[in-house]
Each structure stands twice: as C-alpha cells, then as structure tokens.
Scaffold this active site. Structure first.
Site, PDB file in Angstrom:
ATOM      1  N   ASN A   1      34.718  92.141 -29.809  1.00 28.91           N
ATOM      2  CA  ASN A   1      35.837  92.129 -31.942  1.00 28.91           C
ATOM      3  C   ASN A   1      37.076  93.527 -31.427  1.00 28.91           C
ATOM      4  O   ASN A   1      37.041  94.525 -30.514  1.00 28.91           O
ATOM      5  CB  ASN A   1      34.939  92.887 -32.705  1.00 28.91           C
ATOM      6  CG  ASN A   1      33.777  91.575 -33.525  1.00 28.91           C
ATOM      7  OD1 ASN A   1      32.855  92.129 -33.059  1.00 28.91           O
ATOM      8  ND2 ASN A   1      34.657  90.912 -33.286  1.00 28.91           N
TER       9      ASN A   1
ATOM     10  N   TYR B   1      27.362  79.820 -34.268  1.00 27.82           N
ATOM     11  CA  TYR B   1      27.459  81.046 -35.170  1.00 27.82           C
ATOM     12  C   TYR B   1      28.079  80.774 -36.983  1.00 27.82           C
ATOM     13  O   TYR B   1      27.378  80.964 -36.749  1.00 27.82           O
ATOM     14  CB  TYR B   1      27.945  82.074 -34.653  1.00 27.82           C
ATOM     15  CG  TYR B   1      27.801  83.383 -35.950  1.00 27.82           C
ATOM     16  CD1 TYR B   1      29.311  83.528 -36.589  1.00 27.82           C
ATOM     17  CD2 TYR B   1      27.053  83.964 -36.285  1.00 27.82           C
ATOM     18  CE1 TYR B   1      29.186  84.747 -37.347  1.00 27.82           C
ATOM     19  CE2 TYR B   1      27.654  85.097 -36.760  1.00 27.82           C
ATOM     20  CZ  TYR B   1      28.917  85.011 -37.445  1.00 27.82           C
ATOM     21  OH  TYR B   1      28.702  86.347 -38.708  1.00 27.82           O
TER      22      TYR B   1
ATOM     23  N   SER C   1      29.179  84.829 -43.949  1.00 29.23           N
ATOM     24  CA  SER C   1      30.344  85.502 -43.206  1.00 29.23           C
ATOM     25  C   SER C   1      31.650  85.045 -43.642  1.00 29.23           C
ATOM     26  O   SER C   1      31.272  83.764 -44.101  1.00 29.23           O
ATOM     27  CB  SER C   1      30.705  85.461 -41.690  1.00 29.23           C
ATOM     28  OG  SER C   1      31.413  85.159 -40.710  1.00 29.23           O
TER      29      SER C   1
ATOM     30  N   PHE D   1      19.404  90.420 -42.018  1.00 27.60           N
ATOM     31  CA  PHE D   1      20.566  91.008 -40.788  1.00 27.60           C
ATOM     32  C   PHE D   1      20.042  90.286 -40.229  1.00 27.60           C
ATOM     33  O   PHE D   1      21.500  89.877 -38.975  1.00 27.60           O
ATOM     34  CB  PHE D   1      20.713  92.298 -41.193  1.00 27.60           C
ATOM     35  CG  PHE D   1      21.366  93.014 -41.937  1.00 27.60           C
ATOM     36  CD1 PHE D   1      20.648  94.212 -42.805  1.00 27.60           C
ATOM     37  CD2 PHE D   1      22.529  93.171 -42.574  1.00 27.60           C
ATOM     38  CE1 PHE D   1      21.202  94.931 -44.330  1.00 27.60           C
ATOM     39  CE2 PHE D   1      23.471  93.751 -43.400  1.00 27.60           C
ATOM     40  CZ  PHE D   1      22.689  94.559 -44.462  1.00 27.60           C
TER      41      PHE D   1
ATOM     42  N   GLY E   1      20.452  97.163 -36.334  1.00 23.08           N
ATOM     43  CA  GLY E   1      21.858  96.876 -36.143  1.00 23.08           C
ATOM     44  C   GLY E   1      23.317  97.721 -36.315  1.00 23.08           C
ATOM     45  O   GLY E   1      22.857  98.751 -37.681  1.00 23.08           O
TER      46      GLY E   1
ATOM     47  N   ASP F   1      10.127  90.894 -33.224  1.00 26.63           N
ATOM     48  CA  ASP F   1      11.031  89.151 -33.583  1.00 26.63           C
ATOM     49  C   ASP F   1      10.627  87.714 -34.345  1.00 26.63           C
ATOM     50  O   ASP F   1       9.613  87.464 -34.364  1.00 26.63           O
ATOM     51  CB  ASP F   1      10.210  88.351 -32.064  1.00 26.63           C
ATOM     52  CG  ASP F   1      12.165  88.291 -32.101  1.00 26.63           C
ATOM     53  OD1 ASP F   1      12.379  88.092 -30.841  1.00 26.63           O
ATOM     54  OD2 ASP F   1      12.177  87.433 -32.833  1.00 26.63           O
TER      55      ASP F   1
ATOM     56  N   LYS G   1      25.065  80.329 -40.137  1.00 21.28           N
ATOM     57  CA  LYS G   1      25.896  81.115 -41.610  1.00 21.28           C
ATOM     58  C   LYS G   1      25.781  79.743 -42.887  1.00 21.28           C
ATOM     59  O   LYS G   1      24.901  79.668 -44.088  1.00 21.28           O
ATOM     60  CB  LYS G   1      26.603  81.477 -41.946  1.00 21.28           C
ATOM     61  CG  LYS G   1      26.788  82.808 -41.030  1.00 21.28           C
ATOM     62  CD  LYS G   1      25.400  83.704 -41.238  1.00 21.28           C
ATOM     63  CE  LYS G   1      25.018  85.169 -39.736  1.00 21.28           C
ATOM     64  NZ  LYS G   1      24.273  85.599 -40.428  1.00 21.28           N
TER      65      LYS G   1
ATOM     66  N   ASN H   1      19.746  94.544 -29.886  1.00 20.90           N
ATOM     67  CA  ASN H   1      21.011  94.579 -29.428  1.00 20.90           C
ATOM     68  C   ASN H   1      20.719  95.927 -30.989  1.00 20.90           C
ATOM     69  O   ASN H   1      22.388  96.437 -31.015  1.00 20.90           O
ATOM     70  CB  ASN H   1      21.073  93.390 -31.115  1.00 20.90           C
ATOM     71  CG  ASN H   1      23.350  93.631 -30.534  1.00 20.90           C
ATOM     72  OD1 ASN H   1      23.755  94.112 -29.676  1.00 20.90           O
ATOM     73  ND2 ASN H   1      24.052  92.661 -31.461  1.00 20.90           N
TER      74      ASN H   1
ATOM     75  N   VAL I   1      46.162  91.805 -27.019  1.00 19.40           N
ATOM     76  CA  VAL I   1      46.638  90.827 -27.386  1.00 19.40           C
ATOM     77  C   VAL I   1      46.914  89.688 -28.130  1.00 19.40           C
ATOM     78  O   VAL I   1      47.363  88.825 -27.387  1.00 19.40           O
ATOM     79  CB  VAL I   1      47.728  91.775 -28.543  1.00 19.40           C
ATOM     80  CG1 VAL I   1      48.259  90.906 -30.518  1.00 19.40           C
ATOM     81  CG2 VAL I   1      47.335  92.638 -28.693  1.00 19.40           C
ATOM     82  N   PHE I   2      45.264  88.857 -28.976  1.00 21.88           N
ATOM     83  CA  PHE I   2      45.741  87.124 -28.387  1.00 21.88           C
ATOM     84  C   PHE I   2      46.321  86.456 -29.471  1.00 21.88           C
ATOM     85  O   PHE I   2      46.514  86.119 -30.419  1.00 21.88           O
ATOM     86  CB  PHE I   2      43.946  86.700 -28.610  1.00 21.88           C
ATOM     87  CG  PHE I   2      43.474  87.641 -27.943  1.00 21.88           C
ATOM     88  CD1 PHE I   2      41.923  88.090 -28.452  1.00 21.88           C
ATOM     89  CD2 PHE I   2      43.608  87.387 -27.083  1.00 21.88           C
ATOM     90  CE1 PHE I   2      40.802  88.339 -27.979  1.00 21.88           C
ATOM     91  CE2 PHE I   2      42.070  88.087 -25.906  1.00 21.88           C
ATOM     92  CZ  PHE I   2      40.819  88.931 -26.443  1.00 21.88           C
TER      93      PHE I   2
HETATM   94  C1  WQD Z   1      40.440  90.449 -35.055  1.00 19.91           C
HETATM   95  C2  WQD Z   1      41.601  89.615 -34.219  1.00 19.91           C
HETATM   96  C3  WQD Z   1      41.583  88.462 -32.560  1.00 19.91           C
HETATM   97  C4  WQD Z   1      39.708  91.833 -29.811  1.00 19.91           C
HETATM   98  C5  WQD Z   1      34.996  88.442 -36.375  1.00 19.91           C
HETATM   99  C6  WQD Z   1      33.724  87.134 -36.137  1.00 19.91           C
HETATM  100  C7  WQD Z   1      33.371  87.475 -37.555  1.00 19.91           C
HETATM  101  C8  WQD Z   1      32.970  88.593 -38.245  1.00 19.91           C
HETATM  102  C9  WQD Z   1      33.939  89.127 -37.894  1.00 19.91           C
HETATM  103  C10 WQD Z   1      30.384  88.234 -38.213  1.00 19.91           C
HETATM  104  C11 WQD Z   1      41.583  88.336 -33.893  1.00 19.91           C
HETATM  105  C12 WQD Z   1      42.415  89.911 -32.489  1.00 19.91           C
HETATM  106  C13 WQD Z   1      39.928  90.827 -31.137  1.00 19.91           C
HETATM  107  C14 WQD Z   1      40.738  91.448 -29.206  1.00 19.91           C
HETATM  108  C15 WQD Z   1      42.973  90.683 -29.866  1.00 19.91           C
HETATM  109  N1  WQD Z   1      31.613  88.330 -37.152  1.00 19.91           N
HETATM  110  N2  WQD Z   1      41.683  90.653 -31.360  1.00 19.91           N
HETATM  111  N3  WQD Z   1      42.262  91.263 -29.100  1.00 19.91           N
HETATM  112  O1  WQD Z   1      37.368  86.762 -34.915  1.00 19.91           O
HETATM  113  O2  WQD Z   1      38.360  88.061 -36.896  1.00 19.91           O
HETATM  114  O3  WQD Z   1      35.889  87.480 -37.117  1.00 19.91           O
HETATM  115  O4  WQD Z   1      34.528  89.142 -36.573  1.00 19.91           O
HETATM  116  O5  WQD Z   1      30.064  87.642 -39.563  1.00 19.91           O
HETATM  117  O6  WQD Z   1      32.024  86.457 -37.860  1.00 19.91           O
HETATM  118  O7  WQD Z   1      34.117  85.266 -36.454  1.00 19.91           O
HETATM  119  O8  WQD Z   1      37.349  88.922 -35.261  1.00 19.91           O
HETATM  120  O9  WQD Z   1      37.526  91.913 -34.296  1.00 19.91           O
HETATM  121  O10 WQD Z   1      37.407  89.500 -32.403  1.00 19.91           O
HETATM  122  O11 WQD Z   1      38.817  89.707 -34.308  1.00 19.91           O
HETATM  123  O12 WQD Z   1      43.999  90.312 -30.438  1.00 19.91           O
HETATM  124  O13 WQD Z   1      40.467  92.163 -27.784  1.00 19.91           O
HETATM  125  O14 WQD Z   1      41.785  91.035 -33.368  1.00 19.91           O
HETATM  126  O15 WQD Z   1      42.460  87.016 -32.241  1.00 19.91           O
HETATM  127  O16 WQD Z   1      42.989  88.134 -34.663  1.00 19.91           O
HETATM  128  P1  WQD Z   1      37.495  88.271 -35.944  1.00 19.91           P
HETATM  129  P2  WQD Z   1      37.615  89.742 -34.117  1.00 19.91           P
END
Ligand code: WQD
Length: 338
Positions: free
Chosen positions: A199, A150, A125, A81, A10, A58, A154, A35, A217-218
C-alpha cells in the site's frame, strides 16, 4: 454486551477494539496471529486501560469455531475483520483467499444463525465497485466483476451474508472501506505491513525513514487531475469509530433492513502526487520518488459518496489526510526507535 472481534489484532481490528472498549463494550478478540503479534494486545491495553480477552484461533478450523461459540454462549455481536487482504497475493494464490476469506465467514455464520438474534458487522471494500462509472461512488453503484480474487471474496461474502440474514436472526451491516491509513495518535498501535509494503502510505513512510530507496509512482497517465490515481484515504481511527456506530445501530435495533450497506470514506479524493505533497508538507521531509509504469489491476479513481453513512448511519469522518499522514509518520518513527 460481549462482542467478538475476529482479526482484532490487525490494523483496523486493533483500532476498533480500542474504540469498543472506550464505549464500555466487553470485547473478546480472536486472531490467528498470521498478520499480527501479541504486542498489539499490549498497545490496546495501554491505550484503553483494559486488556481484552484473547484467544488464538484460526477460523478455518471449524471445530475450533464451534467450540468457541459453545463456550461463549453470550456473544451478542460480531465484527468480522479476519481475512487476507493483499490484492496482488490473491491473484497469485486464489485458493488461499477463497478458503481463508469465505470458509471462515461461513463457519461464523453457521454459529450465529443458531442464535435467536445476532448482530454482524462485515469488513468489505470499495474494491467491489471495480472502476465505478460515477464519482463519488454511491452504495447503489453497480457491483462489477471483481478485479481480483480478493475483491471477489468481498463480493461473494456480501452475497452470502444477504442470503443467510434473510432466513435467520442475523442482522448485518456491511461496511465498504475506502483506503485506510494512519495510526493511533498515542503511537501505541498502527499498521504493521509484513515485508515490502503493497500500500502507498506505508511505502511512503518507509521510504522517508530510509528503509526504501524511493517510492515508485505507478503511472501518471491516468485521466485525473495530475495523471496519478485518485483514492479516498480515511484515517483508521475514523474507520474504527464507524464500526462502533454500526454495531450500536444493530444492538439498539435501529436498522431499517436485515442487511444495510455503507461506504466508509471521507468523500474526498486525493491523487498519489497530492498524497506525496501532503506528506512532505506535514513532515518537512523531501520524498524521493520516480514515475514508473502502471500497476496491473489499479483503477483510475475511487472516492466515496458518504451521504448514507452521514445521514442514515450517523457517522462522519473527522480527521484530515494530513493528520493521518503525520500519525503514520510518527508511528513509523516509533517502530524504528529501539
Ligand atoms: C493506492 C494508490 C497505487 C503503492 C488497496 C486494496 C483495497 C483496499 C485498500 C482492503 C494506487 C498507488 C501504491 C506504491 C503507488 N484494501 N501506489 N506506489 O490499491 O487503492 O487499494 O488498499 O480493503 O482493497 O486494493 O491501495 O495503497 O495499494 O494504492 O503509486 O508503491 O497508490 O497505484 O493508485 P489500493 P494502495
């Protein structure tokens, strides 16, 4: 020192295998290829000059896990992992997450507790903190009820490890990752998101590559420096090296408790807009984006207090956000070069 790395093909796992082999560890990788692809093994071999042993297993197949440990009786450490990690998917399909993330952990621990002593590194996490009240977040911050199945796997995983370590020869280190990004500087391994990236950084690099029309951008109405969410983006190679340092700590019996917990981040928070600006700066590319509504389940801010990792574990992140973004961009270009 035979070390088992589950999920070793991964994103984080492959970078950790490279660092383990660089330190002379004898690595065996288990992965179910759900994955990842076997090409990742080629990348690891090209970087480190050594192809780790690999078995397609698996970990939900308890018989296969038992058979593996009956064959490989000399495993001294495990870095675990293998797990599902998409927050949104976990909300849609909770049982997939509870089965995959917890049964595999249980089957591994059942084998390790048969040994007089075993070193176990667990991939956790920052999600376990939910929206922490204080920034930067310390390991002592309260664990709040999970935002997603998820995150819950953890939290439950950490509790299972504590209960089992207390009554067995297992010594464990729990690493709570913040946001892993980037790719190996060789461009031979990196993130391989399946489908539309959830992500931020892979979505940015695919948008800059023209695979996505624009980045959404959320939300920009959060209580932060510019209204967009703040996260602690850590280079995946820094994160990988933290695993090697943690493993060595256990193998050298330097640990102070049966289970130790460390935040693995840079200690620096960056907003989404700051990440976009940094990406545009290092790549000289304009990134098309639009502000849209908030994403369900997002927290406002999360960045690590890394004092414990720096002072007790003896590890510190060294790579910058800009370096990680450039590595991620170079990797995206490599992926799209026939
Ligand atoms: C980051 C920021 C979004 C996509 C996740 C998991 C966490 C860990 C890390 C495993 C946020 C913003 C994102 C997009 C956006 N993984 N965003 N537009 O949610 O912080 O964490 O990954 O352990 O458990 O939850 O990461 O990269 O999804 O988002 O605006 O198209 O970017 O709103 O603020 P997140 P992310």
């Amino acid at each position: 020192m035979k070390i088992l790395v589950t999920g070793g093909l991964g994103f984080i796992g492959s970078h950790t295998v490279v660092e383990l082999q660089a330190q002379g560890y004898d690595v065996i990788v288990l992965d179910n290829l759900s994955n990842a692809t076997l090409e990742v093994l080629d990348g690891i071999e090209k970087i480190s000059g050594k192809r780790p042993r690999f078995e397609k297993i698996d970990l939900r197949d308890r018989t296969a896990v038992q058979a593996f440990f009956n064959t490989h009786t000399d495993i001294e450490g495990v870095i675990h992992f293998a797990a599902s990690k998409a927050v949104g998917e976990s909300v849609e399909n909770p049982l997939l997450y509870y089965e995959n993330n917890l049964s595999t952990l249980i089957y591994l621990l059942q084998e390790l507790q048969k040994k007089p002593e075993a070193s176990f590194i667990f991939s956790s996490s920052c999600t376990v903190y939910g929206q922490a009240k204080e920034m930067p977040i310390m390991e002592s911050a309260p664990i709040q009820s999970a935002f997603s199945p998820y995150g819950n796997t953890k939290q439950i995983g950490e509790e299972i490890i504590s209960d089992v370590a207390r009554v067995s020869g297992i010594n464990a280190i729990v690493l709570r990752y913040f946001n892993p990004i980037g790719a190996h500087e060789s461009n031979l391994i990196g993130e391989l998101p399946i489908g539309v990236p959830q992500n931020l950084v892979p979505f940015i690099t695919q948008t800059a590559m023209g695979l996505r029309q624009q980045l959404s951008v959320f939300g920009d109405d959060y209580d932060t420096v510019d209204g967009t969410c703040v996260r602690d983006y850590i280079h995946v190679v820094d994160l990988a090296q933290a695993h090697v340092v943690a493993l060595k700590r256990l193998l050298d019996k330097k640990h102070l408790e049966k289970v130790e917990v460390f935040n693995i981040g840079t200690g620096k928070g960056s907003s989404v807009l700051e990440v976009i600006r940094a990406f545009e700066k290092v790549t000289a590319k304009k990134l098309p984006y639009q502000i849209v509504g908030r994403r369900e389940g997002d927290i406002t801010a999360a960045y690590a207090n890394t004092d414990k990792a720096n002072d007790v574990l003896g590890w510190k992140a060294t790579k910058t956000l800009e370096e990680a973004l450039l590595n991620a961009w170079n990797w995206e270009n490599k992926l799209r070069t026939p």
